[in-house]
Design an enzyme around this catalytic site. Structure first.
Site, PDB file in Angstrom:
ATOM      1  N   ARG A 250       0.808  -1.218   0.000  1.00 54.38           N
ATOM      2  CA  ARG A 250       0.000   0.000   0.000  1.00 54.38           C
ATOM      3  C   ARG A 250       0.839   1.265   0.000  1.00 54.38           C
ATOM      4  NH1 ARG A 250      -2.694  -1.155   5.529  1.00 54.38           N
ATOM      5  NH2 ARG A 250      -0.510  -1.750   5.800  1.00 54.38           N
TER       6      ARG A 250
ATOM      7  N   HIS B  71      15.250  33.596   9.758  1.00 56.73           N
ATOM      8  CA  HIS B  71      14.396  34.160  10.796  1.00 56.73           C
ATOM      9  C   HIS B  71      14.746  33.611  12.170  1.00 56.73           C
ATOM     10  CE1 HIS B  71      11.309  34.292   7.298  1.00 56.73           C
ATOM     11  NE2 HIS B  71      12.057  35.381   7.294  1.00 56.73           N
TER      12      HIS B  71
ATOM     13  N   LYS C 298      12.765  24.482  17.047  1.00 55.75           N
ATOM     14  CA  LYS C 298      11.976  24.064  15.886  1.00 55.75           C
ATOM     15  C   LYS C 298      12.328  22.636  15.500  1.00 55.75           C
ATOM     16  CE  LYS C 298      11.598  28.511  13.519  1.00 55.75           C
ATOM     17  NZ  LYS C 298      11.889  29.269  12.300  1.00 55.75           N
TER      18      LYS C 298
ATOM     19  N   HIS D 220      17.002  30.600  11.268  1.00 57.38           N
ATOM     20  CA  HIS D 220      16.614  29.479  10.410  1.00 57.38           C
ATOM     21  C   HIS D 220      16.036  29.995   9.097  1.00 57.38           C
ATOM     22  CE1 HIS D 220      13.438  26.650   8.969  1.00 57.38           C
ATOM     23  NE2 HIS D 220      14.487  25.841   9.014  1.00 57.38           N
TER      24      HIS D 220
ATOM     25  N   TYR E  74       6.585  22.671  10.513  1.00 58.80           N
ATOM     26  CA  TYR E  74       7.508  22.705  11.646  1.00 58.80           C
ATOM     27  C   TYR E  74       6.760  22.970  12.940  1.00 58.80           C
ATOM     28  CZ  TYR E  74       7.529  27.735  10.479  1.00 58.80           C
ATOM     29  OH  TYR E  74       7.165  29.016  10.177  1.00 58.80           O
TER      30      TYR E  74
ATOM     31  N   ASP F  64      12.163  39.874   3.722  1.00 56.92           N
ATOM     32  CA  ASP F  64      13.406  39.109   3.783  1.00 56.92           C
ATOM     33  C   ASP F  64      14.531  39.780   2.996  1.00 56.92           C
ATOM     34  OD1 ASP F  64      12.181  37.274   5.418  1.00 56.92           O
ATOM     35  OD2 ASP F  64      12.140  35.656   3.940  1.00 56.92           O
TER      36      ASP F  64
END
Length: 191
Positions: A23, A62, A72, A119, A132, A168
Site C-alpha cells: 500500500r 528568521h 523548531k 533558520h 515545523y 526578507d
C-alpha cells in the site's frame, strides 16, 4: 527512528524509518520517549505549514529574540528544500557558524534546531510544503532576521537570484545584529 547529533551543538538530524508494504509505507514522526532519551522532548505549542509554489524561493533567515526564542523541528511533506541554520548563541563554540541539510518528502529526514538559532530554507523543487513544530508561540514583537546573502556568514545557497519576500530582502546583516567583525575566524560553515 534514528537521531544523530549534527556538527553544531544542539542540532539533531532525525530520520524516520518507514515500514513499506504493497500500500505504501508507515513511519513515526514523533516519539516522546525516544526524543526524551536524547533530551529533545519539548512542549510543542504550535505547528506551522509553509507552502512555496516555485523552486528557488528562500524564506529566512528568521529567529525570535529571548524570552520568546523557539526550538523548531522542521520537515518537508512535499518537495525538497535546503534547510539552513545559523548559531547565534554567543556562548556557543559554534557561534556564527551555519549548517545545512537537504530535507525531502522521500528522505524522511527532519532537523531539530534549538533556541538561539536563525533558520531559513531554499526550495529545490516547485510546490514545496514545509511543516515545523515550535515550543514557543510566534511573537511578532520579538521576531528578527539576517539577510540571506550575508557577506560574513557566506552561506552556500543553491541559487544566486532567489525569490524573496520584500521583508526578507531588507533584513539586516550579521555584523549589524551581532556587532562582530566580518573577518571573525569563527564564521562559516560547520561540517
Amino acid at each position: 527512528m534514528l537521531i544523530q547529533p549534527c556538527a553544531l551543538s544542539g542540532v539533531y538530524e532525525i530520520t524516520g524509518t518507514p515500514h513499506h508494504d504493497h500500500r505504501g509505507y508507515f513511519t513515526r514522526l514523533y516519539d516522546r520517549q525516544l526524543w526524551s532519551d536524547y533530551g529533545l522532548d519539548r512542549t510543542w505549542v504550535q505547528e506551522n505549514r509553509s507552502y512555496s509554489s516555485r523552486k528557488g524561493t528562500i524564506r529566512g533567515l528568521h529567529f525570535q529574540r529571548p524570552p520568546c526564542a523557539e526550538t523548531k523541528v522542521v520537515r518537508v511533506s512535499r518537495g525538497a528544500i535546503l534547510d539552513v541554520f545559523v548559531d547565534m548563541r554567543r556562548d556557543s563554540p559554534s557561534f556564527g557558524q551555519w549548517g545545512s541539510i537537504e530535507l525531502t518528502e522521500d528522505n524522511h529526514k527532519m532537523i531539530y534546531i534549538p533556541r538561539g538559532f536563525a533558520h531559513g530554507f531554499c526550495t529545490l523543487t516547485d510546490h514545496c510544503e514545509v511543516t515545523y513544530k515550535v515550543d514557543h508561540r510566534y511573537t511578532p514583537s520579538h521576531e528578527g532576521g539576517i539577510v540571506w546573502n550575508d557577506e560574513t556568514l557566506r552561506i552556500d545557497w543553491p541559487v544566486s537570484a532567489p525569490i524573496l519576500s520584500d521583508r526578507d530582502a531588507r533584513l539586516p546583516a550579521w555584523k549589524e545584529l551581532m556587532g562582530t567583525s566580518a573577518n571573525d575566524e569563527t564564521k562559516g560553515r560547520s561540517g
